[in-house]
Design an enzyme around this catalytic site. Structure first.
Site, short mmCIF file in Angstrom:
data_model
loop_
_atom_site.label_atom_id
_atom_site.label_comp_id
_atom_site.label_asym_id
_atom_site.label_seq_id
_atom_site.Cartn_x
_atom_site.Cartn_y
_atom_site.Cartn_z
N PRO A 1 -76.24 88.01 -72.09
CA PRO A 1 -75.64 86.78 -71.59
C PRO A 1 -76.45 86.14 -70.47
CG PRO A 1 -74.51 88.66 -70.66
CD PRO A 1 -75.52 89.20 -71.61
N ASP B 1 -72.66 85.60 -68.32
CA ASP B 1 -72.68 86.56 -67.21
C ASP B 1 -72.18 85.80 -65.99
OD1 ASP B 1 -73.18 88.70 -65.61
OD2 ASP B 1 -75.34 88.34 -65.47
N TRP C 1 -74.72 94.95 -63.21
CA TRP C 1 -75.45 95.43 -64.38
C TRP C 1 -74.55 96.24 -65.30
CZ3 TRP C 1 -79.26 93.07 -66.12
CH2 TRP C 1 -80.17 92.45 -65.27
N GLN D 1 -86.05 93.15 -68.08
CA GLN D 1 -84.75 93.77 -68.32
C GLN D 1 -84.87 95.25 -68.65
OE1 GLN D 1 -81.95 92.46 -67.70
NE2 GLN D 1 -82.89 90.51 -67.17
N TRP E 1 -80.86 95.20 -68.26
CA TRP E 1 -79.94 95.23 -69.39
C TRP E 1 -80.27 96.33 -70.39
CZ3 TRP E 1 -79.69 92.33 -74.46
CH2 TRP E 1 -78.39 92.30 -74.95
N LYS F 1 -97.50 81.93 -62.34
CA LYS F 1 -96.06 81.96 -62.54
C LYS F 1 -95.46 80.60 -62.18
CE LYS F 1 -92.31 85.13 -61.59
NZ LYS F 1 -91.88 86.34 -60.95
N LYS G 1 -90.66 76.38 -58.57
CA LYS G 1 -90.34 75.04 -58.09
C LYS G 1 -91.28 74.64 -56.97
CE LYS G 1 -85.47 75.02 -59.17
NZ LYS G 1 -84.48 75.99 -58.73
#
Length: 1009
Positions: free
Chosen positions: A49, A88, A592, A630, A634, A667, A670
């Site tokens: 999610p 999530d 988590w 992850q 996850w 990477k 902003k």
RNA sequence: AGUCUCGUAGCUCAGCUGGUUAGAGCACUACACUGAUAAUGUAGGGGUCGGCGGUUCAAGUCCGCCCGAGACUACCA
């Protein structure tokens, strides 16, 4: 008569996107694609999610493209692929964004704002970008069920999580203990590693460091250290304030140590010190000088410029283990087993890079320290004392102050930074202790030292490592099971599973579940005040029962809260077996755990849908995909919960995709302004070109350097070519009224070139299906691209153009139409997983005109199956010859300045073996027309035109010739025509190198012209 | 600091268990085609395969060290 759609004069992917998207929506294509497949033939997919608290970025398009591809592919393979979306909703980022919006900090919760107001705000904020997410989902063509998503803050979800925790509790896998965690005294809160990794948290600071002298107890010394007077062990620290809490010294068992005779530089008293051999020069730099003479040492005078030192003996760290020493600073003693404190213990983490090779060990303020102290036998006690309430506490309190009863340091902050502005004393505790130790002949060296140290991102003050109470999952108890189960998982790429994830499992620690926060799933554990009795609630029903028990037993009037979050749940008081009131442990659980619980909690298991899990209908997953980041997130929590509660894997195949970087490999952030807006990209280039570019450019698990020009290239090169091929087809098919109403011509009644492209097409179908089945989408797209460009457009269509516009509506023309139609139609299906919209547009254009298949969308069709009977490898090879010979001839024309326009009489083609002639004869006409030549004449070596050369076959000869390979290759190269003919005839040729004779065969040499 | 991944033409990438002259596409240059034409095709130039050392008859491919990029974990006296 039905016509092929030719509305678009040129390729316009965004236009196609719009059309197809609305077609899908009006006709419920997604739903149909799932529901037309049988329930008992499922392919289980889990959606990791996203949090709707942040805006979707281009990397989300990447991740979701990967997910979408395999789900669509499996759907077309006949599987039922349910795709339940999810959100999530808990966690720190949400709390932070709420605090930012409200302009508050954690301290204000409960004062300026109530907990329920705060949580209400979180609940509201968490979905703030849901519309954007739904929008990007639709626009990028990601099929996931947005109407019935699971949401982690719902009571049903929480209830399932509680049930899982209850299972762990029953298995005795939940416990409370303390660990050393980063803690901000100024903010009064423990910090997660996420918080510690915020930019700017690690700063360079200059600290006072001390190399302290720990005086050993003579009776505990091994024999070889006797007879030298007082022996001190040197240990270095960058945090002198932890010295009063020292309870052990740690040495590396395999490290070499030395005993040195010298003088203390502050008191000039003679001393004997032990430190790592490798660090002697570092510690004795500057003021000291080495001597080999004991006399020189003894003659030392305070006024001498240099202090001599003399190496007496050396030993291994192991030999030092067990030595006891005097406590360095006697402010307090451990409240338990003080007799086991103040000794030398072994530790494998000790290095000789810095300091003295002996680690000052304060189990209350260092994670390594606590670990190594626990592992020692007997266990080294941490320096904990009893407070007024009778609780064991460290010497430093939660404000970062020494406890009041510690003589002159009592009540002082351990770091000057913790004092309110202007109140810090001139001398910090570190400095104070340094002076004290110098005076007492306990400091070998005091120095300033520059190093990086983590700071609290909120207060900007240094972090303390501090023992905090937490609830843990005893994952280490299930470590072997997890490792074993991991070996059955297919990881893409494999090394992420074997190395990164595998290593992580090997070094598994217990899972710290506790978070002292407000917005998250409350830990369902209630305890009596004295912590002797507790219970773990595993469902709402159980809670209700316990509440009514408590009501009658304690005379309360509680009801089950409608919302299971704080603060409502906190006010629930339960009753213990012995009749004592129990309060909830205030912690929340790690978010988590929320996401790792998703296979069960998304279905409100086991309160509902029991069969989904118990009968394996939706568990374990066949496929999941998420970013490599992850691995410990996850992927781990899914694996851990499934292993511990169900003794099963949670997923069988997992694709971990890499990062999306900007075109220079930096990477996206902003701050740098190099962020790609997915909405703009898709609006400009279309979703399919974006998706295709991402997948074909680099393997999903490699980092992608995202370059808009790359998308443009894919659009022109791939989609443009396919579009032009279709336009070409539809242009003439519409004129001739070809609607595939004629019977399909068997392949053997078609032209060579038709058979060829159909053969290649079937080879392609097999390869592409295999690649997708193997979770290799990049290879699949690259193969499709090569086919479309190199073979279909550049060869088939180009050479066959004439057949489409010339003459009557003849059988040959119809065969050409059928062939091209089949290619295009098959391609629409092959590309559908990656380019779902363009594929559907193409499919519908074709199928709506011919009505050949009764599917309204390509996504309701079956994935093509390769027909082995249509594959003719000889044919593929001779066409390959044709392409290469043509290219060769054109190249010669170029060199000789003979334009293609100028017809040539004949070309001579050397022939090596007779089968070559028949292969070429079959494609002769193609070659001749392509290069504008009248005929081909085959020549063989009998005519003397050919100057044959032999070349060594390194692979086969290497084994035979060994180190003579080079010479042999040279000899073969120099073989004359006669020898070559001889070799061909007899299949043997003998060479001699350095007196060794070798017999070569044809196999070992290869003819070359 | 540790673990892992990556480093091949100006750019993006292929190169299977070590084997002959290292391959594509884009970009660039030249040309062709003019019944797919705001399309298509052909040819060409361009690389000490990050560096050093080793194993081997043979290394882009295997091993070691180093340099550079990135990810994760940790922050340690």
């Amino acid at each position: 008569m039905a016509r092929y759609n030719d509305d678009l004069k040129q390729l316009n992917l965004p236009e196609i996107d719009k059309k197809i998207r609305s077609f899908w929506e009006t006709n419920d294509i997604f739903k149909k694609s799932v529901e037309q497949r049988p329930v008992d033939n499922s392919f289980v997919f889990y959606e990791g999610p996203p949090s709707a608290n942040g805006k979707p970025g281009i990397h989300h398009v990447m991740g979701r493209t990967v997910k979408d591809i395999f789900c669509r592919f499996q759907t077309m393979k006949g599987k039922r692929v349910e795709r339940k979306g999810g959100w999530d909703t808990h966690g720190l980022p949400i709390e932070l964004s709420v605090e930012k919006v409200l302009g508050i900090t954690k301290e204000d919760i409960g004062t300026k704002i109530t907990v329920d107001e705060y949580n209400a705000k979180c609940r509201e904020t968490v979905m703030q970008y849901k519309d954007l997410w739904d929008d990007i989902t639709r626009k990028m063509g990601y099929w996931v069920d947005l109407d019935n998503p699971y949401i982690t803050f719902n009571n049903e979800y929480i209830e399932s999580v509680w049930w899982l925790l209850g299972q762990l509790y029953k298995k005795n896998l939940l416990y409370k203990g303390y660990t050393i965690q980063p803690y901000s005294p100024a903010a009064g809160t423990g910090l997660s590693s996420h918080e510690l990794n915020q930019p700017g948290c690690y700063k360079d600071v200059t600290d006072t460091t001390i190399v302290a002298q720990f005086l050993t107890k003579r009776e505990s010394l091994p024999d070889f250290l006797h007879g030298h007077g007082d022996v001190y062990i040197l240990a270095w620290t960058t945090t002198p304030w932890t010295l009063p809490s020292n309870t052990a010294l740690t040495v590396g068992p395999k490290i070499d140590y030395v005993l040195i005779k010298t003088y203390n530089q502050y008191t000039f008293k003679p001393i004997n010190v032990i430190l790592a051999k490798a660090l002697v020069e570092k510690q004795f730099a500057g003021k000291f000088e080495k001597t080999d003479s004991v006399d020189h040492l003894l003659s030392f005078n305070q006024s001498d410029k240099k202090i001599p030192y003399y190496i007496v003996t050396e030993c291994k760290g192991q030999d030092l283990v067990g030595i006891r020493y005097e406590q360095l600073l006697k402010y307090a003693m451990p409240y338990q087993n003080p007799e086991d404190a103040f000794r030398v213990i072994p530790g494998h983490f000790v290095t000789t890079e810095d300091g003295t090779g002996v680690v000052h060990t304060a189990p209350t303020f260092g994670a390594d320290d606590a670990k190594v102290a626990k592992e020692a036998n007997p266990e080294v006690p941490p320096l904990l004392v009893m407070d007024e309430m009778g609780n064991p506490v460290p010497l430093v309190d939660l404000q970062g102050k020494f406890r009041a009863n510690l003589e002159e340091i009592g009540g002082k902050y351990v770091k000057n930074e913790y004092y309110p502005d202007g109140e810090a004393p001139e001398r910090s505790v570190d400095v104070e202790l340094a002076i004290k130790l110098k005076e007492e002949n306990k400091a070998f060296k005091v120095e300033k030292y520059l190093h990086t140290y983590p700071h609290c991102w909120r207060t900007d003050k240094p972090v303390l490592y501090y023992p905090l109470d937490s609830w843990f999952i005893r994952s280490t108890a299930m470590k072997d099971k997890m490792i074993e189960l991991n070996k059955t998982i297919n990881w893409k790429p494999a090394h992420t599973g074997e190395k990164r994830f595998g290593n992580w499992l090997e070094n598994l620690n217990d899972w710290n579940l506790s978070r002292s926060r407000y917005w998250g799933i409350p830990l369902p554990i209630w305890r009596t005040e004295d912590a002797t009795e507790e219970c773990c609630i595993a469902s709402i029903d159980e809670l209700t029962i316990e509440i009514s028990k408590a009501n009658s037993s304690l005379g309360l009037n509680q009801v089950t809260p409608e919302d299971l979050h704080r603060p409502y749940i906190d006010s629930v008081i339960l009753v213990s077996k012995s009749g004592k009131p129990m309060k909830r442990e205030l912690d929340l659980i790690d978010v988590w755990f929320d996401s790792g619980a998703m296979p069960y909690a998304q279905w409100h298991y086991p309160m509902q849908n029991r069969d989904f899990i118990d009968k394996g209908i939706t568990f374990p997953a066949d496929f999941i995909a998420e970013g490599v980041d992850q691995t410990r997130g996850w992927f781990f929590t899914l694996h851990a919960i499934a292993s511990m509660v169900f003794e099963s894997v949670a997923f069988k195949n997992v694709v971990s995709n890499g990062l999306v970087l900007d075109k220079d490999g930096v990477k996206m952030s902003k701050r740098l302004g190099n962020v790609i807006d997915p909405f703009e990209t898709i609006a400009e280039y279309g979703a399919d070109a974006t998706r295709w570019y991402m997948i074909s450019n680099a393997q999903p698990w490699d980092n992608l350097k995202f370059d808009l020009e790359g998308i443009d290239e894919v659009r022109r090169k791939f989609f443009g070519t396919l579009f032009n091929t279709y336009s070409f087809f539809s242009l003439y098919a519409n004129i001739d009224g070809f609607c595939y109403s004629e019977k399909r011509f068997p392949l053997d009644q078609r032209q060579e070139i038709d058979k060829w492209i159909i053969s290649l097409l079937n080879s392609l179908v097999k390869e592409v299906s295999d690649e997708f089945s193997d979770y290799e989408p990049t290879n699949a797209t690259r193969k499709i691209m090569a086919f479309v460009d190199e073979h279909l457009s550049n060869w088939y269509v180009r050479l066959c153009r004439r057949r489409f516009w010339k003459g009557e509506y003849s059988d040959d023309k119809i065969a050409a139409y059928q062939t091209l139609y089949e290619c295009l139609s098959t391609l629409s299906k092959l590309t559908a997983p990656v380019a779902p919209m363009f594929a559907d547009w193409l499919y519908k254009n074709l199928n709506d005109a011919t009505g050949l298949e009764n599917h309204e969308s390509v996504h309701l069709a079956d994935y093509p199956i390769s027909d082995p009977a249509a594959i003719d490898k000889d044919l593929e090879q001779r066409m390959d010859y044709a392409q290469r010979i043509s290219s060769l001839v054109l190249s010669i024309r170029k060199k000789e300045g003979l334009r293609v326009r100028q017809p040539l009489k004949k070309i001579l083609l050397p022939i090596l073996d007779p089968s070559f002639i028949s292969q070429i004869d079959a494609v002769k006409e193609l070659i001749l027309s392509e290069v504008n030549v009248k005929e081909i004449e085959y020549i063989t070596d009998t005519e003397g035109f050919i100057n044959k050369k032999a070349k060594a076959n390194f692979k086969t000869l290497g084994k035979l010739l060994g180190k003579n390979m080079k010479a042999g290759a040279q000899m073969i190269q120099e073989m004359d025509q006669k020898s070559i003919t001889e070799l061909e005839k007899t299949d043997q040729y003998i060479i001699e190198i350095d007196g060794d004779r070798y017999m070569l065969s044809n196999e070992g040499c290869r003819d070359k012209l």
